[in-house]
Design a protein around this motif. Structure first.
Motif, PDB file in Angstrom:
ATOM      1  N   LEU A 159      -6.831   5.882  -2.513  1.00 49.83           N
ATOM      2  CA  LEU A 159      -5.843   4.608  -2.390  1.00 49.83           C
ATOM      3  C   LEU A 159      -5.792   4.300  -0.585  1.00 49.83           C
ATOM      4  CD1 LEU A 159      -5.060   1.926  -3.532  1.00 49.83           C
ATOM      5  CD2 LEU A 159      -2.509   2.920  -3.465  1.00 49.83           C
ATOM      6  N   PHE A 160      -5.419   5.517  -0.051  1.00 45.36           N
ATOM      7  CA  PHE A 160      -5.290   5.699   1.589  1.00 45.36           C
ATOM      8  C   PHE A 160      -6.481   5.257   2.020  1.00 45.36           C
ATOM      9  CE2 PHE A 160      -5.911   8.074   5.557  1.00 45.36           C
ATOM     10  CZ  PHE A 160      -4.709   7.510   6.091  1.00 45.36           C
ATOM     11  N   GLU A 161      -7.713   5.851   1.689  1.00 49.68           N
ATOM     12  CA  GLU A 161      -8.984   5.593   2.121  1.00 49.68           C
ATOM     13  C   GLU A 161      -9.454   3.985   2.098  1.00 49.68           C
ATOM     14  OE1 GLU A 161     -10.286   7.387   4.168  1.00 49.68           O
ATOM     15  OE2 GLU A 161      -9.669   9.560   3.722  1.00 49.68           O
ATOM     16  N   ASP A 162      -9.081   3.594   0.761  1.00 53.44           N
ATOM     17  CA  ASP A 162      -9.249   2.132   0.797  1.00 53.44           C
ATOM     18  C   ASP A 162      -8.655   1.535   1.540  1.00 53.44           C
ATOM     19  OD1 ASP A 162     -10.958   2.758  -1.513  1.00 53.44           O
ATOM     20  OD2 ASP A 162      -9.560   2.258  -3.042  1.00 53.44           O
ATOM     21  N   MET A 163      -7.240   1.693   1.806  1.00 48.66           N
ATOM     22  CA  MET A 163      -6.433   0.918   2.626  1.00 48.66           C
ATOM     23  C   MET A 163      -6.756   0.872   4.096  1.00 48.66           C
ATOM     24  SD  MET A 163      -2.660   1.927   3.679  1.00 48.66           S
ATOM     25  CE  MET A 163      -2.835   2.885   5.014  1.00 48.66           C
TER      26      MET A 163
ATOM     27  N   TRP B  55       0.901  -1.299  -0.172  1.00 44.12           N
ATOM     28  CA  TRP B  55       0.107   0.004  -0.056  1.00 44.12           C
ATOM     29  C   TRP B  55       0.772   1.371  -0.233  1.00 44.12           C
ATOM     30  CZ3 TRP B  55      -5.421  -0.248  -0.717  1.00 44.12           C
ATOM     31  CH2 TRP B  55      -5.913  -1.441  -0.487  1.00 44.12           C
ATOM     32  N   ASN B  56       1.941   1.276   0.832  1.00 44.26           N
ATOM     33  CA  ASN B  56       2.952   2.464   0.943  1.00 44.26           C
ATOM     34  C   ASN B  56       3.558   2.747  -0.401  1.00 44.26           C
ATOM     35  OD1 ASN B  56       2.200   3.110   3.601  1.00 44.26           O
ATOM     36  ND2 ASN B  56       4.130   2.152   4.522  1.00 44.26           N
ATOM     37  N   ALA B  57       3.939   1.566  -1.103  1.00 49.26           N
ATOM     38  CA  ALA B  57       4.675   1.544  -2.317  1.00 49.26           C
ATOM     39  C   ALA B  57       3.697   2.353  -3.494  1.00 49.26           C
ATOM     40  CB  ALA B  57       5.058   0.161  -2.746  1.00 49.26           C
ATOM     41  N   MET B  58       2.479   1.820  -3.482  1.00 50.20           N
ATOM     42  CA  MET B  58       1.515   2.595  -4.506  1.00 50.20           C
ATOM     43  C   MET B  58       1.156   3.929  -4.160  1.00 50.20           C
ATOM     44  SD  MET B  58       0.427   1.247  -7.315  1.00 50.20           S
ATOM     45  CE  MET B  58      -0.178   2.784  -8.583  1.00 50.20           C
ATOM     46  N   ILE B  59       0.814   4.181  -2.965  1.00 56.83           N
ATOM     47  CA  ILE B  59       0.600   5.621  -2.641  1.00 56.83           C
ATOM     48  C   ILE B  59       1.803   6.491  -2.840  1.00 56.83           C
ATOM     49  CG2 ILE B  59       0.311   7.252  -0.626  1.00 56.83           C
ATOM     50  CD1 ILE B  59      -1.485   4.864   0.821  1.00 56.83           C
ATOM     51  N   ALA B  60       2.941   5.962  -2.603  1.00 57.02           N
ATOM     52  CA  ALA B  60       4.441   6.812  -3.199  1.00 57.02           C
ATOM     53  C   ALA B  60       4.385   6.931  -4.550  1.00 57.02           C
ATOM     54  CB  ALA B  60       5.619   6.170  -2.621  1.00 57.02           C
ATOM     55  N   ALA B  61       3.851   5.852  -5.296  1.00 56.88           N
ATOM     56  CA  ALA B  61       3.717   5.934  -6.837  1.00 56.88           C
ATOM     57  C   ALA B  61       2.901   7.135  -6.997  1.00 56.88           C
ATOM     58  CB  ALA B  61       3.495   4.738  -7.297  1.00 56.88           C
ATOM     59  N   TYR B  62       1.657   6.907  -6.739  1.00 55.72           N
ATOM     60  CA  TYR B  62       0.781   8.002  -7.006  1.00 55.72           C
ATOM     61  C   TYR B  62       1.148   9.511  -6.648  1.00 55.72           C
ATOM     62  CZ  TYR B  62      -3.114   5.148  -8.273  1.00 55.72           C
ATOM     63  OH  TYR B  62      -3.868   3.959  -9.031  1.00 55.72           O
TER      64      TYR B  62
END
Length: 620
Positions: free
Chosen positions: A333-337, A314-321
């Motif tokens: 994505l944070f809210e989905d997490m 999750w951290n990797a994808m949030i950082a990507a965005y």
């Protein structure tokens, strides 16, 4: 932005205490959820001691499960003495109990003390698990204990834990820090490696990882190819794949990264969760966000593991965005997490706040910052304050940004915070705050040439050329050299690099001719060179000539020259510094004139240029 209202600590505690009073007779496990609740909140040590006394006065002794919860609380409250004494009073301790003790020592004790607790756990015949090993491996990395790290790796294999995402990440980190690259002695490391009569998987992987960690992407990728061609029994494993992918990310070598992905797939290593996380990061940093998202989705789609509940992907994808300036997507994505039940950490909020900053989501960013402590019990650190200062600064709210800095009583105001303010002062031409931030930075990091350049930019904006000369003299006196602008692009799997004013490339003449032609076409379309970005008191004509030699323009022109006719290939350029305003405008015009999609990754973020617009909305 909507936040789910959660019960306060007092409400939860009151409910749990009421439940405790209703149980007759009492059992030690009735106390466990209360200690677990108190562990989530700082400053609960006194309440924990009262509860501990309540337990003792009723003649109850903690079993291994309750003791683990109590040790976790005392450890997280820095009371290691009580935590250790309590653990020794349990007749049959558990792995869970020792894990709590190990975590507390890793936070507030030395690595040697933490490893000692790890050994005590093993002396009790208790098997370490996916929680124990990462802490022990982290200690090995900090102490440069490679032999012990290798021994722990063997144990991970024996317990079948090498595919665990946290254990895997810790192994990679350990090899990177414990390999032959420590202290940056690259040449010495290479000599040792070359002189080895026999090399094993650990040696190869450590060397590749060392090159990657030291920013020597070409050497890492070349050594990886040598390893595959070795023809011996030593072939890359999943750790090697994870070690080499950052080299692709560093140099934005998308084509090479895709080939490594194909190799991992052919060898059956792409299913490893740590490999997939590394692929998410690699694709994101190489500008292919679609592929990054695809890898992330594949992690969550696994049925035979708990990857959906792991924070790392999750951290990797949030950082990507966030790196692509897609703050709204990062927030979604944070809210989905959160809905999935995964709790964020400090890394999550750094990326989330950065995404909000680069997307102009000021109010959302401020709400997330406030929720860190109040909702998620994550204490803001310097990097979070830097993001908030950047958030306000990019919106031109400099007075509020300075106010945030002045209220930083607990966290030290470091270079990242002052750097964010200085950058905002450059954008909004604020000389007073700019000088204040720069003067602090000159003390905190006197060798960083970028801070002097930013202040020079501010002085140049105000026509203060004497001040610009003084700063240049100061740089010369201190022996500080300005980092040269460098941009590079990948064509047919080969990286082509350009420095500002570079004429060494074999196609240099063709590049200059094309730039002259582009200049005419752009001016006809309304382009006006922004000469504010030339820090010399020279004529406007000379300033325009200087702007034409910027490295990203050379890389774009080279890419256009070598693009296959009739293709829709994306032109990807990476720059080691922040893209200047004039080059940003240049890329927008070129994307429109040539109907060419251009992606530029600078030191801060990605810019996606298409049909004359940029994904940053000119907010960077």
């Amino acid at each position: 932005m909507v936040f789910l209202k959660q019960p306060t600590k007092e409400q939860e505690l009151s409910s749990l205490l009421q439940t405790l009073h209703e149980h007759h007779p009492l059992h030690p496990r009735h106390y466990a959820p209360i200690f677990q609740l108190l562990t989530r909140f700082r400053g609960s040590l006194s309440q924990a001691k009262q509860l501990h006394a309540h337990l003792t006065l009723r003649g109850l002794r903690p079993d291994a499960f309750l003791a683990a919860k109590m040790v976790a609380l005392y450890s997280s409250s820095r009371d290691r003495r009580t935590a250790t004494l309590l653990s020794r009073q349990v007749p049959c301790p558990s792995t869970l109990l020792f894990n709590a003790l190990i975590r507390g020592h890793s936070l507030f004790a030395s690595p040697l003390e933490t490893l000692d607790v790890f050994r005590q756990m093993q002396s009790h015949g208790l098997p370490p698990d996916h929680f124990s090993f990462p802490f022990a491996l982290k200690c090995c990395a900090e102490l440069q204990f490679l032999p012990l790290g290798q021994s722990l790796h063997s144990q991970c294999l024996r317990f079948g834990l090498e595919k665990d995402v946290y254990v895997g990440s810790s192994l990679v980190n350990m090899y990177a820090k414990c390999g032959y690259m420590k202290f940056g002695a690259v040449e010495m490391a290479k000599e040792l490696f070359d002189d080895m009569p026999k090399r094993n998987i650990v040696t190869w992987t450590a060397m590749i990882s060392g090159y990657s960690q030291n920013g020597m992407a070409d050497s890492a990728l070349s050594l990886f190819e040598d390893m595959k061609r070795e023809g011996s029994q030593v072939q890359p494993n999943w750790v090697t794949i994870v070690s080499v992918l950052p080299a692709c990310a560093h140099s934005a070598a998308l084509e090479q990264g895709q080939r490594i992905h194909d190799y991992a797939t052919a060898m059956g290593m792409d299913a490893h969760p740590t490999v997939r996380i590394a692929l998410v990061t690699m694709y994101a940093k190489c500008g292919n966000l679609v592929a990054a998202r695809r890898c992330f989705t594949s992690i969550l789609g696994e049925d035979d593991n708990n990857s959906k509940n792991d924070l790392v992907p999750w951290n990797a994808m949030i950082a990507a965005y966030a790196s692509h300036g897609l703050g709204a997507e990062a927030a979604t994505l944070f809210e989905d997490m959160i809905k999935t039940g995964v709790r964020p950490d400090s890394v999550t909020f750094t990326s989330l706040l950065s995404g909000c900053s680069h997307s102009g989501l000021v109010e959302d960013g401020l709400k997330y910052f406030d929720s860190m402590r109040t909702v998620y019990s994550v204490e803001p650190q310097a990097e979070h304050y830097a993001c908030v200062v950047d958030l306000l600064g990019r919106a031109g709210r400099l007075d509020e940004a300075v106010g945030i800095i002045e209220r930083m009583n607990v966290v030290e105001v470091g270079p990242s915070v002052w750097g964010s303010l200085l950058s905002a002062c450059r954008t909004f031409r604020n000389l007073e705050y700019g000088e204040m931030a720069a003067n602090r930075l000159f003390v905190l990091e006197p060798e960083n040439s970028g801070n002097y350049v930013l202040l020079c930019n501010i002085y140049a904006d105000f026509g203060k050329w004497e001040e610009v000369k003084k700063l240049r003299s100061l740089l010369k006196e201190r022996g500080i050299r300005k980092s040269p602008g460098c941009s590079w692009t990948e064509i047919n799997g080969k990286i082509h690099a350009f420095f500002e004013g570079d004429k060494s490339h074999p196609q240099s003449r063709q590049i200059q001719i094309l730039l002259e032609d582009l200049d005419k076409k752009m001016k006809a379309a309304g382009y006006v060179p922004d000469t504010r970005y030339v820090l010399h008191d020279i004529s406007e004509e000379e300033k325009e000539c200087s702007l034409k030699t910027h490295s990203e323009k050379l890389a774009i022109a080279f890419g256009l020259l070598n693009a296959s006719p009739g293709t829709v290939r994306v032109l990807r350029v990476t720059k080691n510094l922040r893209i200047c305003g004039d080059c940003h405008m240049f890329a927008k015009f070129i994307s429109n004139i040539y109907s060419q999609e251009i992606i530029i990754r600078d030191v801060n973020r990605f810019h996606h240029f298409k049909t004359g617009t940029c994904s940053c909305g000119d907010h960077w």
